[in-house]
Motif scaffolding. Structure first.
Motif, PDB file in Angstrom:
ATOM      1  N   VAL A 447       0.844  -1.190   0.000  1.00 45.55           N
ATOM      2  CA  VAL A 447       0.000   0.000   0.000  1.00 45.55           C
ATOM      3  C   VAL A 447       0.882   1.243   0.000  1.00 45.55           C
ATOM      4  O   VAL A 447       1.571   1.539   0.963  1.00 45.55           O
ATOM      5  CB  VAL A 447      -1.028   0.001   1.170  1.00 45.55           C
ATOM      6  CG1 VAL A 447      -2.101  -1.042   0.907  1.00 45.55           C
ATOM      7  CG2 VAL A 447      -0.388  -0.259   2.539  1.00 45.55           C
ATOM      8  N   ASP A 448       0.878   1.934  -1.137  1.00 51.21           N
ATOM      9  CA  ASP A 448       1.627   3.184  -1.292  1.00 51.21           C
ATOM     10  C   ASP A 448       0.648   4.295  -0.950  1.00 51.21           C
ATOM     11  O   ASP A 448      -0.245   4.623  -1.728  1.00 51.21           O
ATOM     12  CB  ASP A 448       2.123   3.275  -2.737  1.00 51.21           C
ATOM     13  CG  ASP A 448       2.798   4.606  -3.058  1.00 51.21           C
ATOM     14  OD1 ASP A 448       2.864   5.493  -2.186  1.00 51.21           O
ATOM     15  OD2 ASP A 448       3.247   4.759  -4.218  1.00 51.21           O
ATOM     16  N   THR A 449       0.790   4.868   0.250  1.00 53.65           N
ATOM     17  CA  THR A 449      -0.213   5.790   0.781  1.00 53.65           C
ATOM     18  C   THR A 449       0.204   7.238   0.564  1.00 53.65           C
ATOM     19  O   THR A 449       1.228   7.672   1.089  1.00 53.65           O
ATOM     20  CB  THR A 449      -0.400   5.554   2.289  1.00 53.65           C
ATOM     21  OG1 THR A 449       0.859   5.755   2.948  1.00 53.65           O
ATOM     22  CG2 THR A 449      -0.878   4.140   2.575  1.00 53.65           C
ATOM     23  N   GLN A 452      -0.757  13.813   3.744  1.00 57.71           N
ATOM     24  CA  GLN A 452       0.053  14.927   4.244  1.00 57.71           C
ATOM     25  C   GLN A 452      -0.262  15.204   5.712  1.00 57.71           C
ATOM     26  O   GLN A 452      -1.310  14.796   6.202  1.00 57.71           O
ATOM     27  CB  GLN A 452      -0.295  16.211   3.486  1.00 57.71           C
ATOM     28  CG  GLN A 452      -0.243  16.105   1.991  1.00 57.71           C
ATOM     29  CD  GLN A 452      -0.690  17.401   1.347  1.00 57.71           C
ATOM     30  OE1 GLN A 452      -1.852  17.787   1.457  1.00 57.71           O
ATOM     31  NE2 GLN A 452       0.226  18.076   0.684  1.00 57.71           N
ATOM     32  N   THR A 453       0.616  15.954   6.350  1.00 56.38           N
ATOM     33  CA  THR A 453       0.335  16.426   7.706  1.00 56.38           C
ATOM     34  C   THR A 453      -1.050  17.077   7.726  1.00 56.38           C
ATOM     35  O   THR A 453      -1.846  16.875   8.646  1.00 56.38           O
ATOM     36  CB  THR A 453       1.401  17.462   8.132  1.00 56.38           C
ATOM     37  OG1 THR A 453       2.694  16.880   7.963  1.00 56.38           O
ATOM     38  CG2 THR A 453       1.209  17.888   9.578  1.00 56.38           C
ATOM     39  N   GLU A 454      -1.331  17.834   6.691  1.00 51.10           N
ATOM     40  CA  GLU A 454      -2.574  18.598   6.615  1.00 51.10           C
ATOM     41  C   GLU A 454      -3.801  17.716   6.460  1.00 51.10           C
ATOM     42  O   GLU A 454      -4.893  18.075   6.901  1.00 51.10           O
ATOM     43  CB  GLU A 454      -2.529  19.550   5.411  1.00 51.10           C
ATOM     44  CG  GLU A 454      -1.530  20.687   5.521  1.00 51.10           C
ATOM     45  CD  GLU A 454      -0.125  20.322   5.039  1.00 51.10           C
ATOM     46  OE1 GLU A 454       0.206  19.119   4.979  1.00 51.10           O
ATOM     47  OE2 GLU A 454       0.634  21.247   4.712  1.00 51.10           O
ATOM     48  N   GLY A 536      -0.481  21.024  -3.072  1.00 53.15           N
ATOM     49  CA  GLY A 536       0.888  21.441  -3.371  1.00 53.15           C
ATOM     50  C   GLY A 536       1.667  20.386  -4.136  1.00 53.15           C
ATOM     51  O   GLY A 536       2.852  20.541  -4.373  1.00 53.15           O
ATOM     52  N   ASP A 537       0.998  19.298  -4.533  1.00 54.26           N
ATOM     53  CA  ASP A 537       1.661  18.264  -5.320  1.00 54.26           C
ATOM     54  C   ASP A 537       1.142  18.272  -6.753  1.00 54.26           C
ATOM     55  O   ASP A 537      -0.034  18.544  -6.991  1.00 54.26           O
ATOM     56  CB  ASP A 537       1.369  16.868  -4.740  1.00 54.26           C
ATOM     57  CG  ASP A 537       2.202  16.569  -3.502  1.00 54.26           C
ATOM     58  OD1 ASP A 537       3.383  16.926  -3.476  1.00 54.26           O
ATOM     59  OD2 ASP A 537       1.651  15.987  -2.555  1.00 54.26           O
ATOM     60  N   GLY A 538       2.034  17.937  -7.670  1.00 51.99           N
ATOM     61  CA  GLY A 538       1.612  17.697  -9.037  1.00 51.99           C
ATOM     62  C   GLY A 538       1.271  16.214  -9.173  1.00 51.99           C
ATOM     63  O   GLY A 538       1.803  15.382  -8.440  1.00 51.99           O
ATOM     64  N   GLY A 551       5.478  14.978  -7.519  1.00 53.76           N
ATOM     65  CA  GLY A 551       6.368  15.811  -6.700  1.00 53.76           C
ATOM     66  C   GLY A 551       5.762  17.170  -6.404  1.00 53.76           C
ATOM     67  O   GLY A 551       4.689  17.513  -6.888  1.00 53.76           O
ATOM     68  N   ARG A 552       6.453  17.930  -5.588  1.00 46.22           N
ATOM     69  CA  ARG A 552       5.926  19.207  -5.104  1.00 46.22           C
ATOM     70  C   ARG A 552       5.927  20.260  -6.206  1.00 46.22           C
ATOM     71  O   ARG A 552       6.842  20.310  -7.021  1.00 46.22           O
ATOM     72  CB  ARG A 552       6.783  19.719  -3.946  1.00 46.22           C
ATOM     73  CG  ARG A 552       6.907  18.745  -2.795  1.00 46.22           C
ATOM     74  CD  ARG A 552       5.652  18.600  -2.021  1.00 46.22           C
ATOM     75  NE  ARG A 552       5.181  19.870  -1.473  1.00 46.22           N
ATOM     76  CZ  ARG A 552       4.076  19.989  -0.735  1.00 46.22           C
ATOM     77  NH1 ARG A 552       3.341  18.923  -0.473  1.00 46.22           N
ATOM     78  NH2 ARG A 552       3.712  21.143  -0.270  1.00 46.22           N
ATOM     79  N   ILE A 553       4.900  21.086  -6.195  1.00 47.26           N
ATOM     80  CA  ILE A 553       4.894  22.185  -7.156  1.00 47.26           C
ATOM     81  C   ILE A 553       5.344  23.498  -6.518  1.00 47.26           C
ATOM     82  O   ILE A 553       5.481  24.492  -7.181  1.00 47.26           O
ATOM     83  CB  ILE A 553       3.514  22.363  -7.834  1.00 47.26           C
ATOM     84  CG1 ILE A 553       2.408  22.444  -6.793  1.00 47.26           C
ATOM     85  CG2 ILE A 553       3.249  21.253  -8.826  1.00 47.26           C
ATOM     86  CD1 ILE A 553       1.017  22.615  -7.385  1.00 47.26           C
TER      87      ILE A 553
HETATM   88  C1  WT7 Z   1       4.123  15.409   1.226  1.00 46.52           C
HETATM   89  C2  WT7 Z   1       3.527  15.535   2.598  1.00 46.52           C
HETATM   90  C3  WT7 Z   1       2.111  11.873   5.059  1.00 46.52           C
HETATM   91  C4  WT7 Z   1       3.150  11.543   5.983  1.00 46.52           C
HETATM   92  C5  WT7 Z   1       4.549  11.794   5.573  1.00 46.52           C
HETATM   93  C6  WT7 Z   1       4.845  13.117   4.935  1.00 46.52           C
HETATM   94  C7  WT7 Z   1       4.816  13.666  -0.171  1.00 46.52           C
HETATM   95  C8  WT7 Z   1       3.736  11.703   1.012  1.00 46.52           C
HETATM   96  C9  WT7 Z   1       3.598  10.234  -0.588  1.00 46.52           C
HETATM   97  C10 WT7 Z   1       3.403   9.137  -1.472  1.00 46.52           C
HETATM   98  C11 WT7 Z   1       4.260  10.459  -3.198  1.00 46.52           C
HETATM   99  C12 WT7 Z   1       4.152  11.433  -1.112  1.00 46.52           C
HETATM  100  C13 WT7 Z   1       3.903  14.600  -0.941  1.00 46.52           C
HETATM  101  C14 WT7 Z   1       3.078  15.256   0.153  1.00 46.52           C
HETATM  102  N1  WT7 Z   1       4.234  12.317  -0.092  1.00 46.52           N
HETATM  103  N2  WT7 Z   1       3.361  10.446   0.723  1.00 46.52           N
HETATM  104  N3  WT7 Z   1       2.909   7.954  -1.055  1.00 46.52           N
HETATM  105  N4  WT7 Z   1       3.754   9.303  -2.761  1.00 46.52           N
HETATM  106  N5  WT7 Z   1       4.475  11.536  -2.425  1.00 46.52           N
HETATM  107  O1  WT7 Z   1       4.000  14.133   5.411  1.00 46.52           O
HETATM  108  O2  WT7 Z   1       5.628  15.966   5.731  1.00 46.52           O
HETATM  109  O3  WT7 Z   1       3.171  16.457   5.469  1.00 46.52           O
HETATM  110  O4  WT7 Z   1       4.575  15.683   3.515  1.00 46.52           O
HETATM  111  O5  WT7 Z   1       4.923  14.228   1.143  1.00 46.52           O
HETATM  112  O6  WT7 Z   1       4.684  15.531  -1.610  1.00 46.52           O
HETATM  113  O7  WT7 Z   1       2.523  16.498  -0.216  1.00 46.52           O
HETATM  114  P1  WT7 Z   1       4.334  15.624   5.094  1.00 46.52           P
END
Ligand code: WT7
Length: 682
Positions: A447-449, A452-454, A536-538, A551-553
């Motif tokens: 499971v690739d989840t 985000q913190t948010e 904030g992700d593409g 990745g991040r935009i």
């Molecule tokens: C950002 C959020 C959620 C807990 C860990 C990080 C990246 C997170 C994935 C995934 C691709 C991912 C995104 C996201 N991200 N999980 N499975 N595949 N990208 O939490 O510090 O709030 O970071 O982590 O860019 O926006 P965070």
């Protein structure tokens, strides 16, 4: 935006394109015992959850304990969501007491393993690792004691309590004690430095810090108390510090301010009723980096967060509690042993070590230390000894395991594993395949989840009994989630076209704001595209409806699964006396996914030496913590800028990655700078 999976900076390979056509279906044997057994079942439930979110979430919430039922499931006034309005509950009660009420008080809630391998005399050599198992009874007793200790120190409902601790059971106890009495916790990852503590204490106006003398990491003591002492020379807000004795290292206790955990709890009553909290009462603040300025204090409230993390835990990891049958004999009866390797200091630990897990009645394992201590097989040793069934880690860790080699895994029987999870950044298909073959023995769904913190909980994720997975894709939205890839007008883009990832409907565990900064909350998440939450992700969506994160935009880089703002690292660089100006970008890094490349101009007259380079990199580590230390630092007489003075980061990204510069450079002010930078080594 590039159209490959993975970070936009990792580039595309033929293999990653081929991998999209490699699909993995859950086995019939797995699906038949899973909560969600097929795609048809997922689709039916998902449809109901977005067509009738109030009905769907009310049903889930009803499984948990409420002192008083809500009057309204959802009150949505963009961008403000209120869930289970008027209802009262307590998340600590749902983590612990609800299990005791059901007659399961003797079942294991937390299994903890310390890093040192101690012998009977406590010597750190040979022998067995230190293991502690806490039943729900034990946990309630310890949490109640500490909750009463906090009350005795004057902590009241709504107060912000800062927690800066190692991965020991007392960290879980401290957070649950806060939740029990309605105090708001603000947990700071133990890898952060004194100035990070100061910033967070001041932002949250917190008057109390809970810490430990130290924590064990790779055989050494992390000096947590010293860091707190240093932070408290930078602010005078804090009048109380509680110190847990963990490492017996030498520390200094300040009279009147500092108290030993053991003294406070020795005399505290083990009865403490769980406070009746409104669903929308603040549960915790957790800081995350932004693209500009200081970290944002993300706010999560009680009811919605509780319900969402409970359900995502159950379905994403397909959790099954121990049954009251032949006890430990039969595998079905034994139930799951779950292990998430994150630190509780990150949202992953908040949601998927503690708050989502405990209400599911599945034991959650906590490990204090490093994966390579005393040897590189520590994780596999833990999995073997504790018969871990569900394992959740980060791509950066998986890449390190790959590099260390499979001989470390082959020394152990890890056949107890059933589901493997990943989180934090895009997982490259090579790492996914390795995880699938070497750790999962080709039988464990991955499971690739994505979340985000948010978001508080999983947003895009496979469900192990239902979803056909593809290496590199986080697949489909969880129940209640209406995710889409759109252009800047908010219109959905075509199949496999890159765009901005948005969430179009509220969900229970969404952030309720940024602590003390309403404007930034609206500006960051609700202003890019009207009416939608922008992450904030593409991303792109493929022909099967699977999502691929690109990745991040913005200017956030994800280093070893940790979200870092390039601005923060830049400010730390310029806070060094020798640095005049700095720019920071990410570059593809074999282990960390993304590494930090820094470019700095020195103050006039200062000589560019390797010694100074090392000193500046160390300075950043000291300011922000070791994870923010630049991997590369190059000096430059000036930064490449446009005529309007904007730093051209995409050029720096090319330079850092050792790529040829292909894009338009006509707006560049001084082309000579780029040539000089390209010739330099790190
Ligand atoms: C950002 C959020 C959620 C807990 C860990 C990080 C990246 C997170 C994935 C995934 C691709 C991912 C995104 C996201 N991200 N999980 N499975 N595949 N990208 O939490 O510090 O709030 O970071 O982590 O860019 O926006 P965070």
């Amino acid at each position: 935006m590039s159209q490959t999976q993975g970070s936009t900076e990792s580039g595309s390979t033929m293999e990653s394109i081929l991998d999209e056509h490699r699909h993995f279906k859950p086995s019939k044997a797995f699906s038949s015992n899973a909560h969600i057994k097929s795609m048809a079942e997922y689709e039916k439930m998902h449809k109901r959850s977005v067509d009738d979110p109030e009905g769907f979430w009310a049903d889930v919430a009803s499984e948990l304990h409420w002192f008083k039922k809500w009057e309204e499931v959802l009150d949505w006034r963009l961008p403000d969501a209120k869930w289970f309005v008027g209802g009262t509950t307590n998340i600590c009660y749902n983590c612990i007491d609800r299990q005791i009420d059901a007659g399961l008080g003797n079942h294991t809630a937390i299994v903890w393993e310390g890093e040192p391998i101690v012998d009977e005399d406590g010597h750190h050599a040979g022998g067995e690792p230190e293991v502690r198992k806490l039943s729900y009874y034990d946990l309630r007793r310890e949490v109640s004691r500490f909750a009463n200790a906090l009350k005795g120190l004057g902590v009241q409902k709504g107060d912000v309590v800062t927690i800066y601790m190692p991965m020991v059971p007392e960290l879980a106890i401290a957070m649950l004690a806060c939740a029990r009495i309605g105090a708001v916790h603000s947990i700071i990852f133990g890898g952060f430095s004194a100035s990070a503590i100061r910033d967070r204490v001041e932002d949250g106006k917190s008057k109390i810090v809970i810490t430990a003398d130290g924590g064990w990491r790779r055989g050494k003591v992390v000096p947590l108390k010293d860091n707190v002492d240093e932070a408290l020379t930078l602010t005078d807000l804090v009048d109380t510090v509680v110190v847990l004795e963990r490492c017996q290292n030498d520390i200094h206790m300040v009279d009147g301010r500092d108290h030993w955990w053991s003294d406070l709890t020795a005399t505290a009553s083990e009865h403490c009723p769980a406070e009746e909290m409104y669903s929308e009462d603040l549960l915790f603040i957790l800081y995350t980096s932004g693209s500009t300025g200081k970290p944002k204090g993300i706010m999560h409230t009680t009811g919605g967060y509780m319900v969402y993390t409970y359900l995502t835990s159950r379905y994403t990891f397909d959790l099954h509690p121990r049954q009251l049958c032949d006890e430990e004999l039969n595998e079905q009866c034994r139930g799951d042993m779950y292990w998430c390797t994150a630190d509780i200091g990150w949202i992953t630990g908040h949601s998927y070590i503690i708050y989502g897990l405990l209400p599911n009645r599945v034991p959650t394992l906590m490990y204090e230390g490093a994966p390579d201590f005393p040897e590189k097989d520590r994780f596999w040793d833990i999995i073997e000894r504790h018969k871990v069934t569900k394992f959740y880690t980060a791509p950066t860790a998986i890449r390190a395991f790959m590099k260390w080699g499979r001989e470390w895994i082959d020394k152990h029987d890890i056949s107890s594993l059933k589901v493997l999870g990943t989180v934090g950044e895009p997982i490259n298909p090579e790492a996914w395949m390795w995880y699938h073959k070497v750790i999962g023995n080709e039988k464990c769904p991955i499971v690739d989840t994505w979340w985000q913190t948010e978001t508080g909980g999983h947003m895009l994720t496979p469900l192990p009994g239902a979803t056909t997975t593809t290496p590199g894709s986080c697949t489909k939205p969880f129940f209640g989630i209406d995710a889409a890839v759109v252009n800047s007008e908010g219109e959905e883009v075509g199949e496999n076209e890159g765009g901005i990832l948005v969430i179009r409907k509220p969900w229970p565990s969404m952030l309720r704001g940024i602590y003390g900064n309403r404007e930034r909350f609206i500006e960051t998440y609700w202003s890019k595209i009207e009416g939608f939450y922008t992450a904030g992700d593409g991303a792109r969506k493929d022909e099967n409806g699977n999502f691929w994160i690109m990745g991040r935009i913005d200017d956030v880089i994800v280093v070893a699964g940790h979200n870092l703002g390039t601005m923060e690292v830049e400010s730390a660089l310029v806070s060094h006396d020798a640095v005049a100006e700095a720019a920071v970008v990410g570059f593809p890094h074999e282990i960390k996914g993304t590494g930090i490349a820094a470019f700095a101009t020195l103050v006039g007259g200062i000589e560019e030496t390797d010694k100074l380079k090392a000193e500046i990199r160390d300075h950043v580590a000291k300011e922000l913590g070791p994870i923010s230390k630049p991997d590369k630092l190059r000096f430059t007489p000036a930064l490449p800028k446009t005529r309007s003075g904007k730093i051209m980061r995409r050029l720096l990204r090319d330079i850092a990655a050792g790529r040829e510069i292909t894009g338009d450079v006509t707006t560049l002010e001084d082309k000579g700078i780029v040539e000089k930078l390209q010739k330099q080594t790190d």
